[in-house]
Design an enzyme around this catalytic site. Structure first.
Site, PDB file in Angstrom:
ATOM      1  N   MET A  27       0.845  -1.198   0.000  1.00  0.00           N
ATOM      2  CA  MET A  27       0.000   0.000   0.000  1.00  0.00           C
ATOM      3  C   MET A  27       0.882   1.252   0.000  1.00  0.00           C
ATOM      4  SD  MET A  27      -3.407  -0.944   2.089  1.00  0.00           S
ATOM      5  CE  MET A  27      -2.798  -0.552   3.711  1.00  0.00           C
ATOM      6  N   GLY A  28       2.140   1.105  -0.400  1.00  0.00           N
ATOM      7  CA  GLY A  28       3.035   2.255  -0.487  1.00  0.00           C
ATOM      8  C   GLY A  28       3.539   2.696   0.873  1.00  0.00           C
ATOM      9  N   ALA A  29       3.999   3.974   0.933  1.00  0.00           N
ATOM     10  CA  ALA A  29       4.701   4.481   2.128  1.00  0.00           C
ATOM     11  C   ALA A  29       5.835   3.494   2.440  1.00  0.00           C
ATOM     12  CB  ALA A  29       3.764   4.659   3.312  1.00  0.00           C
ATOM     13  N   HIS A  34       9.718  -3.035   3.264  1.00  0.00           N
ATOM     14  CA  HIS A  34       9.352  -3.282   1.856  1.00  0.00           C
ATOM     15  C   HIS A  34      10.603  -3.534   1.012  1.00  0.00           C
ATOM     16  CE1 HIS A  34       5.776  -0.789   3.153  1.00  0.00           C
ATOM     17  NE2 HIS A  34       5.200  -1.853   2.636  1.00  0.00           N
ATOM     18  N   GLY A 147       5.098  -9.850   3.980  1.00  0.00           N
ATOM     19  CA  GLY A 147       5.835  -9.786   5.239  1.00  0.00           C
ATOM     20  C   GLY A 147       5.178 -10.626   6.326  1.00  0.00           C
ATOM     21  N   LYS A 149       5.232  -9.792   9.385  1.00  0.00           N
ATOM     22  CA  LYS A 149       4.681  -8.928  10.433  1.00  0.00           C
ATOM     23  C   LYS A 149       3.157  -9.045  10.442  1.00  0.00           C
ATOM     24  CE  LYS A 149       3.963  -4.505  10.186  1.00  0.00           C
ATOM     25  NZ  LYS A 149       2.623  -4.175  10.660  1.00  0.00           N
ATOM     26  N   ARG A 187       2.498   2.617   9.373  1.00  0.00           N
ATOM     27  CA  ARG A 187       1.737   3.357  10.397  1.00  0.00           C
ATOM     28  C   ARG A 187       2.637   3.938  11.485  1.00  0.00           C
ATOM     29  NH1 ARG A 187      -2.453  -0.522   8.893  1.00  0.00           N
ATOM     30  NH2 ARG A 187      -4.218   0.700   8.139  1.00  0.00           N
TER      31      ARG A 187
HETATM   32  O1  PAF Z   1       0.001  -5.778   3.553  1.00  0.00           O
HETATM   33  C1  PAF Z   1      -0.430  -4.858   2.824  1.00  0.00           C
HETATM   34  O2  PAF Z   1       0.217  -3.837   2.583  1.00  0.00           O
HETATM   35  C2  PAF Z   1      -1.819  -4.982   2.226  1.00  0.00           C
HETATM   36  O3  PAF Z   1      -2.701  -5.575   3.109  1.00  0.00           O
HETATM   37  C3  PAF Z   1      -1.835  -5.691   0.862  1.00  0.00           C
HETATM   38  C4  PAF Z   1      -1.382  -7.137   0.986  1.00  0.00           C
HETATM   39  C5  PAF Z   1      -0.936  -4.946  -0.102  1.00  0.00           C
HETATM   40  C6  PAF Z   1      -3.243  -5.703   0.285  1.00  0.00           C
HETATM   41  O4  PAF Z   1      -3.742  -4.414   0.104  1.00  0.00           O
END
Ligand code: PAF
Length: 280
Positions: A27-29, A34, A147, A149, A187
Protein backbone atom coordinates in the site's frame (compact mmCIF):
# COMPACT_ATOMS: atom_id res chain seq x y z
CA UNK A 1 11.34 0.92 -14.50
CA UNK A 2 8.03 0.66 -16.25
CA UNK A 3 5.08 2.36 -14.53
CA UNK A 4 1.54 1.19 -15.26
CA UNK A 5 -1.52 2.98 -13.87
CA UNK A 6 -4.41 1.17 -15.51
CA UNK A 7 -5.79 -2.32 -14.98
CA UNK A 8 -5.95 -2.93 -18.70
CA UNK A 9 -2.29 -1.88 -19.01
CA UNK A 10 -1.28 -4.31 -16.27
CA UNK A 11 -3.21 -7.12 -17.85
CA UNK A 12 -1.80 -6.51 -21.33
CA UNK A 13 1.70 -6.32 -19.89
CA UNK A 14 1.25 -9.64 -18.08
CA UNK A 15 -0.17 -11.34 -21.17
CA UNK A 16 2.80 -10.26 -23.28
CA UNK A 17 5.46 -11.13 -20.73
CA UNK A 18 7.62 -14.21 -20.98
CA UNK A 19 9.82 -13.67 -17.91
CA UNK A 20 9.10 -15.25 -14.54
CA UNK A 21 7.32 -12.55 -12.54
CA UNK A 22 7.44 -11.97 -8.79
CA UNK A 23 4.98 -9.55 -7.20
CA UNK A 24 5.33 -7.52 -4.02
CA UNK A 25 1.84 -6.16 -3.22
CA UNK A 26 2.00 -3.03 -1.04
CA UNK A 27 0.00 0.00 0.00
CA UNK A 28 3.03 2.26 -0.49
CA UNK A 29 4.70 4.48 2.13
CA UNK A 30 7.59 2.15 1.47
CA UNK A 31 10.19 1.54 4.18
CA UNK A 32 13.09 -0.84 4.82
CA UNK A 33 10.64 -3.67 5.41
CA UNK A 34 9.35 -3.28 1.86
CA UNK A 35 12.92 -3.01 0.56
CA UNK A 36 13.56 -6.40 2.12
CA UNK A 37 10.46 -7.81 0.39
CA UNK A 38 11.77 -6.43 -2.91
CA UNK A 39 15.21 -7.95 -2.25
CA UNK A 40 13.63 -11.36 -1.67
CA UNK A 41 11.47 -10.88 -4.76
CA UNK A 42 14.61 -10.27 -6.82
CA UNK A 43 16.09 -13.54 -5.54
CA UNK A 44 12.85 -15.32 -6.37
CA UNK A 45 12.73 -13.81 -9.87
CA UNK A 46 16.10 -15.40 -10.70
CA UNK A 47 18.15 -14.22 -13.65
CA UNK A 48 16.03 -12.47 -16.25
CA UNK A 49 12.89 -12.48 -14.12
CA UNK A 50 10.67 -9.49 -13.44
CA UNK A 51 10.12 -7.87 -10.04
CA UNK A 52 6.77 -6.08 -9.89
CA UNK A 53 5.61 -3.88 -7.03
CA UNK A 54 2.01 -2.78 -6.70
CA UNK A 55 1.10 0.30 -4.70
CA UNK A 56 -2.58 0.64 -3.95
CA UNK A 57 -4.21 1.98 -0.80
CA UNK A 58 -7.10 -0.41 -0.91
CA UNK A 59 -10.31 1.25 0.33
CA UNK A 60 -11.98 -2.14 0.79
CA UNK A 61 -9.71 -3.17 3.64
CA UNK A 62 -10.23 -0.05 5.75
CA UNK A 63 -13.15 -0.43 8.07
CA UNK A 64 -15.44 2.62 8.51
CA UNK A 65 -13.89 5.31 10.68
CA UNK A 66 -10.34 4.03 10.21
CA UNK A 67 -7.35 5.77 8.67
CA UNK A 68 -8.08 5.42 4.93
CA UNK A 69 -8.12 9.19 4.29
CA UNK A 70 -4.99 9.96 6.26
CA UNK A 71 -3.01 6.86 5.18
CA UNK A 72 0.34 8.21 3.86
CA UNK A 73 0.67 8.36 0.06
CA UNK A 74 4.20 9.66 -0.67
CA UNK A 75 4.04 8.91 -4.40
CA UNK A 76 7.35 10.45 -5.46
CA UNK A 77 9.38 8.94 -2.63
CA UNK A 78 7.84 5.52 -3.24
CA UNK A 79 8.70 5.70 -6.92
CA UNK A 80 12.29 6.56 -6.01
CA UNK A 81 12.54 3.65 -3.56
CA UNK A 82 11.33 1.29 -6.29
CA UNK A 83 13.76 2.66 -8.86
CA UNK A 84 16.68 2.42 -6.47
CA UNK A 85 15.72 -1.12 -5.50
CA UNK A 86 15.83 -2.15 -9.15
CA UNK A 87 12.10 -2.84 -9.51
CA UNK A 88 11.12 -3.62 -13.11
CA UNK A 89 7.42 -2.82 -12.97
CA UNK A 90 5.50 -0.45 -10.72
CA UNK A 91 1.72 -0.94 -10.88
CA UNK A 92 0.03 2.08 -9.32
CA UNK A 93 -3.68 2.07 -10.14
CA UNK A 94 -6.26 4.61 -8.97
CA UNK A 95 -9.26 3.35 -6.99
CA UNK A 96 -11.55 3.92 -10.02
CA UNK A 97 -9.29 1.55 -11.98
CA UNK A 98 -9.64 -1.25 -9.48
CA UNK A 99 -13.29 -1.14 -8.42
CA UNK A 100 -16.51 -0.79 -10.36
CA UNK A 101 -19.10 1.34 -8.61
CA UNK A 102 -21.59 -1.52 -8.75
CA UNK A 103 -19.12 -4.28 -7.78
CA UNK A 104 -20.85 -7.19 -6.09
CA UNK A 105 -18.28 -9.99 -5.84
CA UNK A 106 -15.79 -10.38 -2.99
CA UNK A 107 -13.32 -13.04 -1.87
CA UNK A 108 -13.77 -14.06 1.72
CA UNK A 109 -11.82 -16.46 3.91
CA UNK A 110 -14.19 -17.67 6.60
CA UNK A 111 -12.12 -19.36 9.28
CA UNK A 112 -8.65 -17.91 9.89
CA UNK A 113 -10.09 -14.39 9.52
CA UNK A 114 -12.46 -14.64 12.45
CA UNK A 115 -10.13 -13.93 15.36
CA UNK A 116 -7.25 -11.55 16.12
CA UNK A 117 -7.24 -8.57 13.72
CA UNK A 118 -10.36 -9.93 11.98
CA UNK A 119 -12.33 -9.55 15.21
CA UNK A 120 -11.32 -5.92 15.71
CA UNK A 121 -11.41 -4.98 12.01
CA UNK A 122 -14.59 -6.43 10.47
CA UNK A 123 -14.37 -6.74 6.69
CA UNK A 124 -10.62 -6.09 6.66
CA UNK A 125 -9.51 -9.50 5.42
CA UNK A 126 -12.32 -9.66 2.88
CA UNK A 127 -10.87 -6.45 1.46
CA UNK A 128 -7.35 -7.90 1.50
CA UNK A 129 -8.37 -11.19 -0.18
CA UNK A 130 -10.40 -9.37 -2.81
CA UNK A 131 -7.64 -6.96 -3.78
CA UNK A 132 -4.92 -9.64 -3.73
CA UNK A 133 -7.08 -11.80 -6.00
CA UNK A 134 -7.48 -8.89 -8.39
CA UNK A 135 -3.73 -8.18 -8.36
CA UNK A 136 -2.99 -11.85 -9.05
CA UNK A 137 -5.48 -11.92 -11.93
CA UNK A 138 -4.18 -8.70 -13.47
CA UNK A 139 -0.45 -9.24 -13.07
CA UNK A 140 -0.35 -13.06 -13.16
CA UNK A 141 2.79 -13.47 -11.01
CA UNK A 142 4.42 -16.86 -10.45
CA UNK A 143 5.42 -15.83 -6.92
CA UNK A 144 4.11 -13.21 -4.47
CA UNK A 145 6.02 -11.96 -1.44
CA UNK A 146 4.44 -10.83 1.85
CA UNK A 147 5.83 -9.79 5.24
CA UNK A 148 5.50 -11.97 8.32
CA UNK A 149 4.68 -8.93 10.43
CA UNK A 150 1.12 -9.26 9.13
CA UNK A 151 1.09 -12.83 10.34
CA UNK A 152 -2.64 -13.45 10.06
CA UNK A 153 -2.78 -11.86 6.61
CA UNK A 154 -0.02 -14.17 5.38
CA UNK A 155 -1.81 -17.26 6.74
CA UNK A 156 -5.09 -16.17 5.14
CA UNK A 157 -3.47 -15.54 1.76
CA UNK A 158 -1.79 -18.95 1.85
CA UNK A 159 -5.18 -20.51 2.62
CA UNK A 160 -6.88 -18.56 -0.16
CA UNK A 161 -4.25 -19.63 -2.68
CA UNK A 162 -4.57 -23.25 -1.54
CA UNK A 163 -8.35 -23.37 -1.48
CA UNK A 164 -8.89 -21.52 -4.77
CA UNK A 165 -5.94 -23.06 -6.65
CA UNK A 166 -4.21 -19.84 -7.52
CA UNK A 167 -1.09 -20.71 -9.55
CA UNK A 168 1.03 -18.42 -7.35
CA UNK A 169 3.68 -19.47 -4.80
CA UNK A 170 3.52 -17.43 -1.60
CA UNK A 171 6.77 -16.46 0.10
CA UNK A 172 6.83 -15.01 3.64
CA UNK A 173 9.64 -12.71 4.74
CA UNK A 174 10.75 -12.20 8.36
CA UNK A 175 9.87 -8.87 9.98
CA UNK A 176 12.41 -6.06 9.67
CA UNK A 177 12.88 -4.05 12.88
CA UNK A 178 14.41 -0.79 13.96
CA UNK A 179 17.46 -1.11 16.23
CA UNK A 180 15.25 -0.85 19.33
CA UNK A 181 13.04 -3.72 18.17
CA UNK A 182 10.02 -1.87 16.78
CA UNK A 183 8.68 -3.71 13.72
CA UNK A 184 8.74 -1.44 10.67
CA UNK A 185 5.29 -0.37 9.54
CA UNK A 186 3.92 2.45 7.41
CA UNK A 187 1.74 3.36 10.40
CA UNK A 188 4.81 4.14 12.53
CA UNK A 189 4.72 7.49 10.73
CA UNK A 190 1.67 8.45 12.77
CA UNK A 191 3.57 8.24 16.07
CA UNK A 192 4.72 11.35 17.93
CA UNK A 193 8.27 11.21 19.33
CA UNK A 194 6.89 10.21 22.72
CA UNK A 195 4.64 7.52 21.23
CA UNK A 196 7.49 6.24 19.09
CA UNK A 197 9.50 5.66 22.26
CA UNK A 198 6.56 3.80 23.84
CA UNK A 199 5.92 1.68 20.74
CA UNK A 200 8.85 -0.61 21.61
CA UNK A 201 6.51 -2.03 24.23
CA UNK A 202 5.12 -4.51 21.67
CA UNK A 203 8.53 -6.10 21.22
CA UNK A 204 9.34 -5.94 24.93
CA UNK A 205 6.04 -7.61 25.79
CA UNK A 206 6.60 -10.45 23.31
CA UNK A 207 10.17 -10.98 24.53
CA UNK A 208 9.04 -10.98 28.18
CA UNK A 209 6.51 -13.72 27.38
CA UNK A 210 9.19 -15.65 25.53
CA UNK A 211 11.55 -15.43 28.51
CA UNK A 212 8.81 -16.71 30.80
CA UNK A 213 8.22 -19.61 28.41
CA UNK A 214 11.93 -20.37 28.29
CA UNK A 215 11.87 -20.49 32.09
CA UNK A 216 9.34 -23.33 31.88
CA UNK A 217 5.95 -21.57 31.98
CA UNK A 218 3.47 -23.29 29.66
CA UNK A 219 0.17 -21.70 30.66
CA UNK A 220 -1.02 -19.49 27.81
CA UNK A 221 -2.90 -17.19 30.18
CA UNK A 222 0.22 -16.62 32.30
CA UNK A 223 2.29 -15.84 29.19
CA UNK A 224 -0.42 -13.52 27.90
CA UNK A 225 -0.78 -11.76 31.27
CA UNK A 226 2.95 -11.17 31.35
CA UNK A 227 2.81 -9.53 27.91
CA UNK A 228 -0.22 -7.44 28.91
CA UNK A 229 1.50 -6.24 32.10
CA UNK A 230 4.46 -5.02 30.07
CA UNK A 231 2.16 -3.24 27.61
CA UNK A 232 0.09 -1.45 30.25
CA UNK A 233 3.27 -0.18 31.88
CA UNK A 234 3.76 2.12 28.86
CA UNK A 235 1.85 5.38 29.36
CA UNK A 236 -0.33 5.62 26.26
CA UNK A 237 -0.47 1.93 25.29
CA UNK A 238 -3.77 0.06 25.25
CA UNK A 239 -4.08 -3.65 24.49
CA UNK A 240 -6.31 -4.61 21.57
CA UNK A 241 -5.42 -8.28 21.86
CA UNK A 242 -2.63 -10.56 22.99
CA UNK A 243 -3.06 -14.16 21.94
CA UNK A 244 -1.06 -17.37 21.89
CA UNK A 245 -1.91 -19.18 18.68
CA UNK A 246 -0.90 -22.16 16.59
CA UNK A 247 1.43 -20.98 13.81
CA UNK A 248 -0.65 -22.63 11.06
CA UNK A 249 -4.26 -22.91 12.18
CA UNK A 250 -4.15 -19.64 14.19
CA UNK A 251 -6.26 -21.46 16.83
CA UNK A 252 -5.81 -20.01 20.33
CA UNK A 253 -3.71 -22.31 22.55
CA UNK A 254 -4.34 -23.03 26.25
CA UNK A 255 -0.82 -24.31 26.80
CA UNK A 256 2.46 -23.72 25.07
CA UNK A 257 3.39 -26.29 22.45
CA UNK A 258 5.66 -26.42 19.41
CA UNK A 259 4.82 -23.89 16.71
CA UNK A 260 3.25 -21.39 19.10
CA UNK A 261 3.14 -17.74 18.09
CA UNK A 262 2.42 -14.84 20.39
CA UNK A 263 0.42 -12.30 18.37
CA UNK A 264 -0.43 -8.87 19.63
CA UNK A 265 -2.17 -5.66 18.61
CA UNK A 266 -1.72 -2.53 20.70
CA UNK A 267 -2.96 1.03 20.43
CA UNK A 268 -0.22 3.56 21.04
CA UNK A 269 -2.25 6.74 21.39
CA UNK A 270 -4.56 6.56 18.34
CA UNK A 271 -2.29 4.28 16.29
CA UNK A 272 -2.90 0.55 16.19
CA UNK A 273 0.29 -1.50 15.78
CA UNK A 274 0.73 -5.25 15.48
CA UNK A 275 3.60 -7.65 16.01
CA UNK A 276 4.19 -11.33 16.60
CA UNK A 277 6.87 -13.68 17.84
CA UNK A 278 7.31 -17.40 17.47
CA UNK A 279 7.95 -18.47 21.06
CA UNK A 280 8.11 -22.25 20.71
O1 PAF B 1 0.00 -5.78 3.55
C1 PAF B 1 -0.43 -4.86 2.82
O2 PAF B 1 0.22 -3.84 2.58
C2 PAF B 1 -1.82 -4.98 2.23
O3 PAF B 1 -2.70 -5.57 3.11
C3 PAF B 1 -1.83 -5.69 0.86
C4 PAF B 1 -1.38 -7.14 0.99
C5 PAF B 1 -0.94 -4.95 -0.10
C6 PAF B 1 -3.24 -5.70 0.28
O4 PAF B 1 -3.74 -4.41 0.10
Amino acid sequence: MKIIETSEGAYQHALGRRARSVLVPTMGALHRGHQELIRVAREQARIGGEVAVSIFVNPLQFEPGSDFQKYPRPEREDEKVCREAGVDLLFRPRAEEMYFRDRSVYVEETSLSMGLCGASRPGHFRGVCTVVTKLFNLLMPKVAVFGEKDYQQLAIIRRMVRDLNFPVAIVGVPTVRDADGLALSSRNRYLSAEERAQATVLRHAALAAERLAQGGEISASKLIDMAKDVITSAGSARVDYVSLIDAETLEPLQTLRPKAVLALAVFIGGTRLIDNLRIA
